[in-house]
Design a protein around this motif. Structure first.
Motif: not given
Length: 360
Positions: A53, A19, A84, A49
């Motif tokens: 995903i 992500n 996620i 991050s």
């Protein structure tokens, strides 16, 4: 190699999309019920991050198996938009859906044999892990795509019927709660009770009995009921009518009030409430369900409910005629709920048989 069995690794591939741009904020977890669930993790200060995903129709699974009992945490994501999940999980997808349907593969993962295989193949000392390489070595039957669609359609039809029945049961329950509140809660002042009503102890209108384990399980069609749910079947019932049951043991549920099946064998995890007069049945259920029954728990090492704590539990006791009127109204709902519950029990067993046939 087993006849007509194929190596799973030929049909799936691992996916690792992070992500990076924080474009996805729908955080989900995975459960041992093999479902994606809303995550309860505290993500304050977490770098999202690095999370992976998951696209619709992709799979996620937790490689660590040593803390899950006998279940492997794996699920097919059926959402409409990406989500996620933790970077510790593995994401994978079917390479070609014209050869293997994700829904058919998920049915394979739901089989108890898969859980046993994955646990057997898990390795490690501090924690046991079912590696991706072992996942790829699984052998499974891959019938024609038309046959897969047929099996999946049959399975999903059963699931839809079960879910529809559950919604109907929930509607019946909400209606019954509304009637209960109108008759026994709204405008009732415990300091100035209606004529004939009184406060008393649960032992004034009921006796109690601990459950016990049946001598035989997995035989017959009588549900073995633990309070948490049906845990098997036997040939002879311990009780032959609906009862109110109190879960007696288990940190996650002790003190909870539940209804039994119509005929059942009660395990030693629960206590049956045996009413002196049946007309109190539904009132007692809704009254206890509305109270803080966690106060029934005793013990320090493991919380449990005893018959003594039930006997001394303070309770409102309305006049019998009012409870009879409530019983007569709710009994219609109960008969419908029992029919729906019986149907769901049969449907669940049918689902299990369908999964069993996949490997035959």
């Amino acid at each position: 190699m087993k006849l007509n069995y194929k190596r799973l690794g030929n049909y799936i591939r691992q996916v690792d999309v992070r992500n990076r741009d924080l474009v996805v904020n729908k955080l989900l977890g995975l459960s041992i019920a093999k479902q994606f669930i809303t995550s309860i993790a505290n993500t304050t200060g977490t770098d999202m991050s690095t999370y992976k995903i998951v696209q619709p129709r992709q799979f996620g699974y937790v490689p660590v198996t040593s803390r899950n009992g006998d279940k492997i945490t794996i699920a097919l994501y059926e959402g409409e938009s990406p989500c996620i999940i933790s970077q510790a999980y593995i994401v994978f997808e079917v390479i070609d859906e014209t050869e293997l349907l994700p829904e058919y593969l998920m049915m394979w993962f739901r089989r108890p044999e898969f859980d046993r295989y994955a646990r057997f193949k898990s390795h490690g000392s501090a924690r046991e892990v079912f590696e991706w390489s072992e996942m790829c070595e699984i052998l499974l039957q891959v019938p024609s795509i038309d046959e897969q669609r047929k099996v999946v359609a049959e399975y999903q039809a059963i699931e839809r019927r079960i879910e529809n029945n559950r919604r109907l049961i929930a509607t019946l329950e909400e209606t019954a709660k509304t009637i209960y509140r109108k008759m026994f809660v709204d405008d009732i002042d415990v300091e100035n009770l209606p004529k004939g009503w009184r406060m008393g102890k649960l032992k004034d209108i009921a006796t109690f009995a601990y459950g016990k384990m049946p001598k035989e399980k997995s035989k017959g069609n009588i549900p073995v009921f633990s309070g948490y749910g049906i845990v098997g079947y036997c040939t002879t019932p311990l009780y032959s009518k609906l009862h109110i049951v109190v879960i007696a043991r288990g940190d996650s549920g002790s003190g909870r009030i539940v209804r039994s099946p119509q005929q059942f064998y009660l395990t030693n995890l629960a206590i049956a409430i045996l009413l002196n007069d049946e007309v109190y049945r539904d009132f007692i259920y809704y009254y206890l369900s509305s109270q803080d029954t966690s106060t029934l728990r005793t013990g320090s090492a493991q919380a449990q409910v005893t018959i003594n704590s039930l006997e001394e539990f303070e309770i409102l006791i309305p006049v019998k005629e009012v409870c009879r009127s409530f019983y007569q109204v709710i009994d219609t709902f109960e008969k419908q709920r029992i029919l729906l519950s019986k149907e769901n029990n049969v449907l669940v067993r049918t689902k299990d048989l369908l999964l069993l046939k996949l490997s035959h």
